[in-house]
Design an enzyme around this catalytic site. Structure first.
Site, mmCIF file in Angstrom:
data_model
loop_
_atom_site.group_PDB
_atom_site.id
_atom_site.type_symbol
_atom_site.label_atom_id
_atom_site.label_comp_id
_atom_site.label_asym_id
_atom_site.label_seq_id
_atom_site.Cartn_x
_atom_site.Cartn_y
_atom_site.Cartn_z
ATOM 1 N N ASP A 255 -14.920 18.604 -15.773
ATOM 2 C CA ASP A 255 -13.948 17.663 -16.345
ATOM 3 C C ASP A 255 -12.994 17.053 -15.342
ATOM 4 O OD1 ASP A 255 -12.345 19.758 -15.600
ATOM 5 O OD2 ASP A 255 -11.704 20.305 -17.611
ATOM 6 N N GLU B 62 -21.596 22.348 -17.908
ATOM 7 C CA GLU B 62 -20.352 22.744 -18.597
ATOM 8 C C GLU B 62 -19.893 21.618 -19.533
ATOM 9 O OE1 GLU B 62 -16.136 23.362 -17.162
ATOM 10 O OE2 GLU B 62 -16.882 25.372 -16.772
ATOM 11 N N GLU C 90 -8.124 15.982 -18.104
ATOM 12 C CA GLU C 90 -9.448 16.617 -18.169
ATOM 13 C C GLU C 90 -10.139 16.468 -19.521
ATOM 14 O OE1 GLU C 90 -6.728 18.053 -16.895
ATOM 15 O OE2 GLU C 90 -7.231 18.294 -14.771
ATOM 16 N N HIS D 181 -1.441 24.947 -11.746
ATOM 17 C CA HIS D 181 -1.677 23.665 -11.065
ATOM 18 C C HIS D 181 -1.767 22.464 -12.004
ATOM 19 C CE1 HIS D 181 -5.869 22.923 -12.253
ATOM 20 N NE2 HIS D 181 -6.036 24.225 -12.216
ATOM 21 N N ARG E 218 -1.615 19.219 -14.193
ATOM 22 C CA ARG E 218 -0.714 18.056 -14.105
ATOM 23 C C ARG E 218 0.329 18.070 -15.224
ATOM 24 N NH1 ARG E 218 -4.301 15.623 -10.623
ATOM 25 N NH2 ARG E 218 -3.531 13.781 -9.536
ATOM 26 N N HIS F 87 -1.309 26.725 -5.143
ATOM 27 C CA HIS F 87 -2.127 25.507 -5.029
ATOM 28 C C HIS F 87 -1.549 24.596 -3.947
ATOM 29 C CE1 HIS F 87 -4.057 21.729 -6.237
ATOM 30 N NE2 HIS F 87 -4.871 22.429 -7.024
HETATM 31 C C1 UD1 Z 1 -7.827 18.762 -9.690
HETATM 32 C C2 UD1 Z 1 -8.458 18.278 -10.988
HETATM 33 C C3 UD1 Z 1 -8.315 19.346 -12.056
HETATM 34 C C4 UD1 Z 1 -8.799 20.704 -11.583
HETATM 35 C C5 UD1 Z 1 -8.127 21.056 -10.268
HETATM 36 C C6 UD1 Z 1 -8.676 22.344 -9.703
HETATM 37 C C7 UD1 Z 1 -8.379 15.900 -11.593
HETATM 38 C C8 UD1 Z 1 -7.549 14.774 -12.077
HETATM 39 N N1 UD1 Z 1 -7.755 17.080 -11.452
HETATM 40 O O1 UD1 Z 1 -6.431 18.870 -9.931
HETATM 41 O O2 UD1 Z 1 -9.045 18.964 -13.204
HETATM 42 O O3 UD1 Z 1 -8.485 21.670 -12.536
HETATM 43 O O4 UD1 Z 1 -8.375 20.005 -9.321
HETATM 44 O O5 UD1 Z 1 -7.834 22.878 -8.732
HETATM 45 O O6 UD1 Z 1 -9.552 15.729 -11.322
HETATM 46 N N2 UD1 Z 1 -4.440 19.244 -2.084
HETATM 47 C C9 UD1 Z 1 -4.576 19.555 -0.737
HETATM 48 N N3 UD1 Z 1 -5.718 20.200 -0.322
HETATM 49 C C10 UD1 Z 1 -6.723 20.544 -1.179
HETATM 50 C C11 UD1 Z 1 -6.572 20.218 -2.553
HETATM 51 C C12 UD1 Z 1 -5.431 19.566 -2.973
HETATM 52 O O7 UD1 Z 1 -3.702 19.270 0.057
HETATM 53 O O8 UD1 Z 1 -7.727 21.119 -0.733
HETATM 54 C C13 UD1 Z 1 -3.204 18.561 -2.558
HETATM 55 C C14 UD1 Z 1 -3.170 17.078 -2.164
HETATM 56 O O9 UD1 Z 1 -1.840 16.704 -1.870
HETATM 57 C C15 UD1 Z 1 -3.614 16.405 -3.473
HETATM 58 C C16 UD1 Z 1 -2.974 17.307 -4.504
HETATM 59 O O10 UD1 Z 1 -3.119 18.628 -3.977
HETATM 60 O O11 UD1 Z 1 -3.177 15.064 -3.541
HETATM 61 C C17 UD1 Z 1 -3.543 17.239 -5.896
HETATM 62 O O12 UD1 Z 1 -4.958 17.287 -5.890
HETATM 63 P P1 UD1 Z 1 -5.764 16.615 -7.135
HETATM 64 O O13 UD1 Z 1 -7.232 16.829 -6.915
HETATM 65 O O14 UD1 Z 1 -5.302 15.237 -7.351
HETATM 66 O O15 UD1 Z 1 -5.239 17.408 -8.378
HETATM 67 P P2 UD1 Z 1 -5.362 18.939 -8.776
HETATM 68 O O16 UD1 Z 1 -4.092 19.330 -9.437
HETATM 69 O O17 UD1 Z 1 -5.845 19.706 -7.613
HETATM 70 N N1 UDP Z 2 -9.712 30.385 -7.132
HETATM 71 C C1 UDP Z 2 -9.896 30.678 -5.776
HETATM 72 N N2 UDP Z 2 -8.777 30.869 -4.992
HETATM 73 C C2 UDP Z 2 -7.518 30.770 -5.467
HETATM 74 C C3 UDP Z 2 -7.336 30.442 -6.856
HETATM 75 C C4 UDP Z 2 -8.454 30.257 -7.642
HETATM 76 O O1 UDP Z 2 -11.023 30.777 -5.293
HETATM 77 O O2 UDP Z 2 -6.557 30.952 -4.701
HETATM 78 C C5 UDP Z 2 -10.907 30.166 -7.972
HETATM 79 C C6 UDP Z 2 -10.956 30.929 -9.290
HETATM 80 O O3 UDP Z 2 -11.596 32.169 -9.120
HETATM 81 C C7 UDP Z 2 -11.756 29.992 -10.197
HETATM 82 C C8 UDP Z 2 -11.420 28.625 -9.663
HETATM 83 O O4 UDP Z 2 -10.880 28.801 -8.350
HETATM 84 O O5 UDP Z 2 -13.155 30.166 -10.049
HETATM 85 C C9 UDP Z 2 -10.418 27.970 -10.574
HETATM 86 O O6 UDP Z 2 -9.911 26.844 -9.964
HETATM 87 P P1 UDP Z 2 -8.617 26.096 -10.488
HETATM 88 O O7 UDP Z 2 -7.753 27.051 -11.229
HETATM 89 O O8 UDP Z 2 -8.051 25.393 -9.315
HETATM 90 O O9 UDP Z 2 -9.238 24.978 -11.430
HETATM 91 P P2 UDP Z 2 -9.654 24.946 -12.980
HETATM 92 O O10 UDP Z 2 -10.602 26.067 -13.241
HETATM 93 O O11 UDP Z 2 -8.386 25.041 -13.769
HETATM 94 O O12 UDP Z 2 -10.287 23.605 -13.122
#
Ligand code: UD1
Ligand code: UDP
Length: 382
Positions: free
Chosen positions: A97, A119, A133, A210, A212, A243
């Site tokens: 999602d 999924e 999502e 994490h 939004r 995060h």
């Molecule tokens: C995204 C997904 C969410 C998922 C989550 C898993 C969307 C809109 N959101 O949310 O569905 O649950 O990932 O974690 O698709 N950043 C880094 N390094 C990284 C990752 C993120 O610096 O490796 C920082 C960056 O500043 C980035 C911000 O985190 O802009 C947010 O990342 P983003 O993918 O937009 O949103 P998530 O909250 O991670």
């Molecule tokens: N996870 C990880 N390291 C972390 C936190 C989470 O490997 O520090 C793994 C966790 O076991 C799960 C996945 O990341 O499999 C969940 O990711 P996240 O919570 O970012 O996204 P969501 O599942 O909410 O989309």
């Protein structure tokens, strides 16, 4: 021989697609599976790719600090047009999602390439929770040709929306495939800070946030509750892999930074993370994937959200939807810490989400769909 392109971009998609990519690699004469990543996440994606030894054929590198939904959508769509035009796959596989998921399905549709949605079918029914999502998943469902529903409930959601039954296959969740191949009883952390914790002698709360819709005040309220817990229970420790999102980090640091028995760490690699989950006492999270993993490890989960698209473990009693109110988080955490009967009633291991064989079911169904086998595999839960 069919050409499959798996497209993903974030940590959870990578964790859940990795076992499937590996499985599809086991049929070299029949299936060629290549990988394209948008890299909506960078470091958090790369650590999963490293663990599962996946080297993507395409890497769009779209991540920007503080990216908006518009940034992700625009950059991924433009990048994927070129990837798909060059690769010309027979089938694209997407997962879950995220915005990468939706955009990859949309780009494939624009080029009339069939889409398999792994999924598929999870729903809250609330378009703003989880945001964005819920809508990403529904739109991906509208674009997909084959729907790999993890559970019977997810299948029923799709049937209710008019998806033809023959296009849905119940598989179990691939996250359980990943989990079972990664947890081990004798695991040692490489981080001295995590090895130094006396797990049997202290009660570890594993926390992540994490979403939004939780940024800002909801997160602050959650952390204030956790601060009160730490101040009232001397045997409780919090391990909180934070995060990378700067909007999350700011609030975490402000409320929980520098407190005794609170370990704020970088996001952990998947292997240490799930092994830490196994050693923890309670999981508090707004994560989707952790709601699936923790019940399998027998850990009570307090879900820091108002809705969940994963009601199976709530019904089984191992997951409780708490919301983000300070008083609610405080009350339910205290109840688990103070009432052993309540704790044990939530701590029974259940596996409503999978049995470790989801990837082989998906591969089997693809082989059946493309005429490589005469009968479909047994679905999950049969
Ligand atoms: C995204 C997904 C969410 C998922 C989550 C898993 C969307 C809109 N959101 O949310 O569905 O649950 O990932 O974690 O698709 N950043 C880094 N390094 C990284 C990752 C993120 O610096 O490796 C920082 C960056 O500043 C980035 C911000 O985190 O802009 C947010 O990342 P983003 O993918 O937009 O949103 P998530 O909250 O991670
Ligand atoms: N996870 C990880 N390291 C972390 C936190 C989470 O490997 O520090 C793994 C966790 O076991 C799960 C996945 O990341 O499999 C969940 O990711 P996240 O919570 O970012 O996204 P969501 O599942 O909410 O989309």
């Amino acid at each position: 021989m069919i050409k499959i392109l798996a497209i993903f971009g974030t940590r959870p998609e990578a964790i859940k697609m990795a076992p499937l990519v590996k499985e599809l690699g086991r049929y070299p004469g029949q299936i060629q599976c290549r990988v394209a990543v948008t890299a909506q996440h960078r470091e958090m994606l790369d650590q999963v790719l490293r663990l599962f030894a996946i080297e993507p054929e395409y890497d769009l590198g779209i991540m920007q600090p503080g990216q908006s939904l518009f940034d992700i959508t625009g950059r991924a769509l433009a990048g994927l047009e070129k990837v798909l035009a060059e690769e010309k796959p027979d089938l694209v596989l997407v997962h879950g999602d995220t915005t990468t998921t939706f955009v990859a399905a949309l780009a494939s549709y624009y080029l009339q390439i069939p889409v398999g949605h792994v999924e598929a079918g999870l729903r809250t029914g609330n378009k703003y929770s989880p945001y964005p999502e819920e809508i990403n998943r529904r739109l991906t469902g509208a674009l997909a040709d084959t729907h790999f529903a993890p559970t019977a409930l997810a299948r029923d959601n799709l049937l209710r929306e008019g998806v033809p039954e023959e296009n849905i296959f119940v598989t179990g969740n691939t996250v359980i495939d990943a989990l079972l191949s990664t947890v081990s009883d004798d695991y040692l952390f490489t981080q001295p800070e995590l090895n130094a914790i006396d797990y049997p002698g202290s009660r570890v709360l594993l926390v992540t946030t994490h979403r939004r819709e939780n940024l800002g005040e909801p997160m602050r309220h959650i952390y204030l509750a956790l601060r009160e817990i730490i101040e009232s229970y001397s045997d409780v420790r919090i391990v909180f892999p934070v995060h990378k999102n700067p909007a999350v980090r700011q609030v975490v640091e402000a409320v929980l930074g520098g407190l005794e028995r609170v370990h704020l760490t970088e996001p952990l690699d998947y292997q240490p993370f799930v092994n830490l989950m196994q050693k923890s006492h309670i999981v508090l999270t707004d994560s989707g994937g952790m709601q699936e993993e923790a019940p399998s490890l027998g850990k009570p989960v307090l879900v820091l959200r108002n809705t969940t698209e994963r009601p199976e473990a709530v019904e089984a009693g191992t997951v409780l939807l708490v919301g983000t109110g300070r008083e609610d988080v405080l009350r339910e955490t205290r109840r688990l810490l103070d009432d052993p009967g309540h704790y044990h009633s939530m701590a029974g291991a259940v596996n409503p989400y999978g049995d470790g064989h989801a990837s082989s079911r998906i591969a089997g169904f693809i082989q059946y769909r493309y005429g490589m086998t005469k009968t479909p595999p047994e679905s999950f839960g049969r």
